[in-house]
Design an enzyme around this catalytic site. Structure first.
Site, PDB file in Angstrom:
ATOM      1  N   ASP A   5       0.867  -1.162   0.000  1.00 43.14           N
ATOM      2  CA  ASP A   5       0.000   0.000   0.000  1.00 43.14           C
ATOM      3  C   ASP A   5       0.916   1.227   0.000  1.00 43.14           C
ATOM      4  O   ASP A   5       2.118   1.111   0.262  1.00 43.14           O
ATOM      5  CB  ASP A   5      -0.885  -0.019   1.252  1.00 43.14           C
ATOM      6  CG  ASP A   5      -1.795   1.184   1.345  1.00 43.14           C
ATOM      7  OD1 ASP A   5      -2.286   1.656   0.304  1.00 43.14           O
ATOM      8  OD2 ASP A   5      -2.024   1.666   2.468  1.00 43.14           O
ATOM      9  N   ASP A  20      -0.080   5.022   1.168  1.00 45.99           N
ATOM     10  CA  ASP A  20      -0.275   5.924   2.303  1.00 45.99           C
ATOM     11  C   ASP A  20      -0.315   5.151   3.612  1.00 45.99           C
ATOM     12  O   ASP A  20      -1.132   4.255   3.801  1.00 45.99           O
ATOM     13  CB  ASP A  20      -1.563   6.712   2.119  1.00 45.99           C
ATOM     14  CG  ASP A  20      -1.548   7.536   0.846  1.00 45.99           C
ATOM     15  OD1 ASP A  20      -0.590   8.309   0.673  1.00 45.99           O
ATOM     16  OD2 ASP A  20      -2.466   7.390   0.024  1.00 45.99           O
ATOM     17  N   LYS A  46     -12.001  10.954  -3.409  1.00 46.52           N
ATOM     18  CA  LYS A  46     -13.258  11.453  -3.981  1.00 46.52           C
ATOM     19  C   LYS A  46     -14.447  10.847  -3.246  1.00 46.52           C
ATOM     20  O   LYS A  46     -15.431  11.543  -2.934  1.00 46.52           O
ATOM     21  CB  LYS A  46     -13.319  11.135  -5.481  1.00 46.52           C
ATOM     22  CG  LYS A  46     -12.301  11.901  -6.318  1.00 46.52           C
ATOM     23  CD  LYS A  46     -12.557  11.775  -7.802  1.00 46.52           C
ATOM     24  CE  LYS A  46     -12.290  10.386  -8.343  1.00 46.52           C
ATOM     25  NZ  LYS A  46     -10.864  10.034  -8.297  1.00 46.52           N
ATOM     26  N   GLU A  47     -14.353   9.567  -2.960  1.00 50.48           N
ATOM     27  CA  GLU A  47     -15.408   8.888  -2.213  1.00 50.48           C
ATOM     28  C   GLU A  47     -15.529   9.456  -0.798  1.00 50.48           C
ATOM     29  O   GLU A  47     -16.634   9.578  -0.257  1.00 50.48           O
ATOM     30  CB  GLU A  47     -15.122   7.387  -2.158  1.00 50.48           C
ATOM     31  CG  GLU A  47     -15.220   6.677  -3.498  1.00 50.48           C
ATOM     32  CD  GLU A  47     -13.984   6.823  -4.378  1.00 50.48           C
ATOM     33  OE1 GLU A  47     -13.975   6.254  -5.479  1.00 50.48           O
ATOM     34  OE2 GLU A  47     -13.019   7.514  -3.959  1.00 50.48           O
ATOM     35  N   HIS A  58     -10.525  17.201  -5.962  1.00 52.96           N
ATOM     36  CA  HIS A  58      -9.523  16.146  -5.779  1.00 52.96           C
ATOM     37  C   HIS A  58      -8.289  16.403  -6.638  1.00 52.96           C
ATOM     38  O   HIS A  58      -7.157  16.128  -6.216  1.00 52.96           O
ATOM     39  CB  HIS A  58     -10.127  14.783  -6.111  1.00 52.96           C
ATOM     40  CG  HIS A  58      -9.320  13.644  -5.590  1.00 52.96           C
ATOM     41  ND1 HIS A  58      -8.490  12.889  -6.390  1.00 52.96           N
ATOM     42  CD2 HIS A  58      -9.190  13.134  -4.325  1.00 52.96           C
ATOM     43  CE1 HIS A  58      -7.892  11.959  -5.655  1.00 52.96           C
ATOM     44  NE2 HIS A  58      -8.308  12.082  -4.416  1.00 52.96           N
ATOM     45  N   SER A  62      -2.751   1.116  -4.395  1.00 55.44           N
ATOM     46  CA  SER A  62      -3.291   2.162  -3.536  1.00 55.44           C
ATOM     47  C   SER A  62      -4.611   2.694  -4.058  1.00 55.44           C
ATOM     48  O   SER A  62      -4.846   2.718  -5.277  1.00 55.44           O
ATOM     49  CB  SER A  62      -2.286   3.319  -3.438  1.00 55.44           C
ATOM     50  OG  SER A  62      -2.823   4.423  -2.756  1.00 55.44           O
ATOM     51  N   ASN A  80      -4.785   8.727  -5.742  1.00 53.80           N
ATOM     52  CA  ASN A  80      -4.595   9.142  -7.128  1.00 53.80           C
ATOM     53  C   ASN A  80      -3.267   8.626  -7.677  1.00 53.80           C
ATOM     54  O   ASN A  80      -2.243   8.661  -6.992  1.00 53.80           O
ATOM     55  CB  ASN A  80      -4.653  10.669  -7.192  1.00 53.80           C
ATOM     56  CG  ASN A  80      -4.454  11.212  -8.584  1.00 53.80           C
ATOM     57  OD1 ASN A  80      -3.332  11.369  -9.043  1.00 53.80           O
ATOM     58  ND2 ASN A  80      -5.546  11.511  -9.247  1.00 53.80           N
ATOM     59  N   GLU A  81      -3.291   8.170  -8.926  1.00 53.80           N
ATOM     60  CA  GLU A  81      -2.089   7.564  -9.524  1.00 53.80           C
ATOM     61  C   GLU A  81      -0.919   8.548  -9.567  1.00 53.80           C
ATOM     62  O   GLU A  81       0.228   8.166  -9.328  1.00 53.80           O
ATOM     63  CB  GLU A  81      -2.423   7.058 -10.928  1.00 53.80           C
ATOM     64  CG  GLU A  81      -1.339   6.176 -11.544  1.00 53.80           C
ATOM     65  CD  GLU A  81      -0.257   6.967 -12.259  1.00 53.80           C
ATOM     66  OE1 GLU A  81       0.867   6.451 -12.394  1.00 53.80           O
ATOM     67  OE2 GLU A  81      -0.547   8.115 -12.674  1.00 53.80           O
ATOM     68  N   ASP A 112      -1.398  -1.135   6.109  1.00 57.59           N
ATOM     69  CA  ASP A 112      -1.404  -0.484   7.418  1.00 57.59           C
ATOM     70  C   ASP A 112      -2.797  -0.322   8.007  1.00 57.59           C
ATOM     71  O   ASP A 112      -2.933   0.131   9.145  1.00 57.59           O
ATOM     72  CB  ASP A 112      -0.752   0.899   7.328  1.00 57.59           C
ATOM     73  CG  ASP A 112      -1.671   1.931   6.682  1.00 57.59           C
ATOM     74  OD1 ASP A 112      -2.153   1.667   5.548  1.00 57.59           O
ATOM     75  OD2 ASP A 112      -1.924   2.982   7.291  1.00 57.59           O
TER      76      ASP A 112
END
Length: 322
Positions: free
Chosen positions: A85, A87, A130-131, A161, A201, A204-205, A261
């Site tokens: 992951d 973040d 965004k969600e 975003h 992740s 955003n890419e 995490d």
């Protein structure tokens, strides 16, 4: 020395007797020179050290569980892929990275919205920025400056975003957020052994790519595949992103080791049929990780190393033996 496959009570000195732990090991595993790794909080100077020279020394970590893992591993048991992951795993970005960037965006747009530390911790239970914003506005009410129709609101969220991502990338490019301990070490070990490495992740890419290229460096970045953002229609805890990674990399899910995490990330990895190690981050320390194959406070660099590629391999070996 033969050991019975009955429950063994371990009292870990210098802990008091109330810290005794119980585990049910398999005899076949123990005969393969397996060791116990206790997930328990220790002071920086405390180590759980085996007396046997054939066993590895590991720093124990948080939570009250014991796992059995191999002290040595062959190339046959190396993971086919190591999936991270972003973040909270590569970088502890949430509190002082993404949250700050969201708030700066809201301020720029004069929306009258601020996400404090505790509120953002709750919002992290929703995968995807965004969600996250959409769910928050649906619950608390949309800002006066937001459009009224559903389609226009989607575009409004997308624009917020996009700006938030630009602000976040500036933080990364200026190296204001460091890699977590041990990340570069573990990636280097994997690449050296020919293990495929990818980052999976909900972010955003572009933001994920900035983390990988700026903080891990271009030489590593060109060897790491990124699966991020809207590359899948359903985000974590849905397993779609990990299933996509396995299919794209051409590996079996059961041969992958994931480093996550969060509880939603762990759920996604396990639903994809993968082994998962959790390295707790600032926001996830109190989440439920009972389904994890191992839980640590970080990966760690020597001499503070918690685990390495050999440990990842040992989890797969346990899976095949057990």
């Amino acid at each position: 020395m033969k050991m019975a496959s009955t429950a063994i009570s371990l009292s870990l000195s210098p802990f008091p007797s109330s810290s005794s732990l119980t585990v049910k090991p398999k005899a076949s595993i123990l005969s393969n020179r397996h060791l116990f790794i206790a997930k328990h909080s220790l002071s920086p100077s405390s180590l759980f050290t085996s007396a046997s020279t054939t066993r590895r020394t590991e720093r124990v970590c948080t939570s009250f569980t014991i796992k059995c893992s191999s002290a040595s591993s062959s190339s046959d048991t190396l993971p086919s892929a190591l999936l991270f992951d972003c973040d909270g795993v590569l970088v502890d970005t949430e509190k002082d990275g993404h949250r700050v960037s969201f708030n700066d965006t809201f301020d720029e747009k004069e929306l009258g919205v601020t996400w404090d530390v505790d509120l953002y911790g709750e919002l992290l239970k929703i995968g995807g920025g965004k969600e996250r914003m959409t769910a928050y506005f649906n619950k608390t009410g949309w800002p006066d400056k937001a459009p009224k129709s559903e389609e226009e609101r989607k575009q409004f969220i997308a624009s917020l975003h996009k700006r938030k991502t630009e602000l976040f990338m500036a933080l990364i490019e200026n190296r204001l957020l460091p890699l977590r301990p041990g990340v570069a070490k573990l990636i280097d070990q994997a690449l050296e052994k020919g293990v495929k490495v990818a980052v999976c992740s909900t972010s955003n890419e572009k933001a994920v790519s900035a983390v990988v290229s700026c903080l891990l460096g271009p030489e590593r970045a060109e060897k790491i595949q990124i699966f991020a953002g809207d590359v899948v229609p359903r985000k974590k805890p849905d397993p779609a992103i990990y299933t996509l990674a396995a299919n794209t990399l051409g590996v079996e899910p059961s041969s992958c080791v994931v480093v996550e995490d969060s509880a939603i990330g762990l759920a996604a990895a396990k639903a994809a049929g993968m082994t998962c190690i959790v390295t707790k981050s600032g926001y996830t320390a109190d989440e439920d990780f009972l389904n994890a194959d191992a839980v640590f406070d970080c990966i760690g660099d020597p001499p503070e190393e918690r685990f390495d590629l050999a440990f990842c391999a040992s989890l797969l070996e346990k899976q095949y033996v057990g």
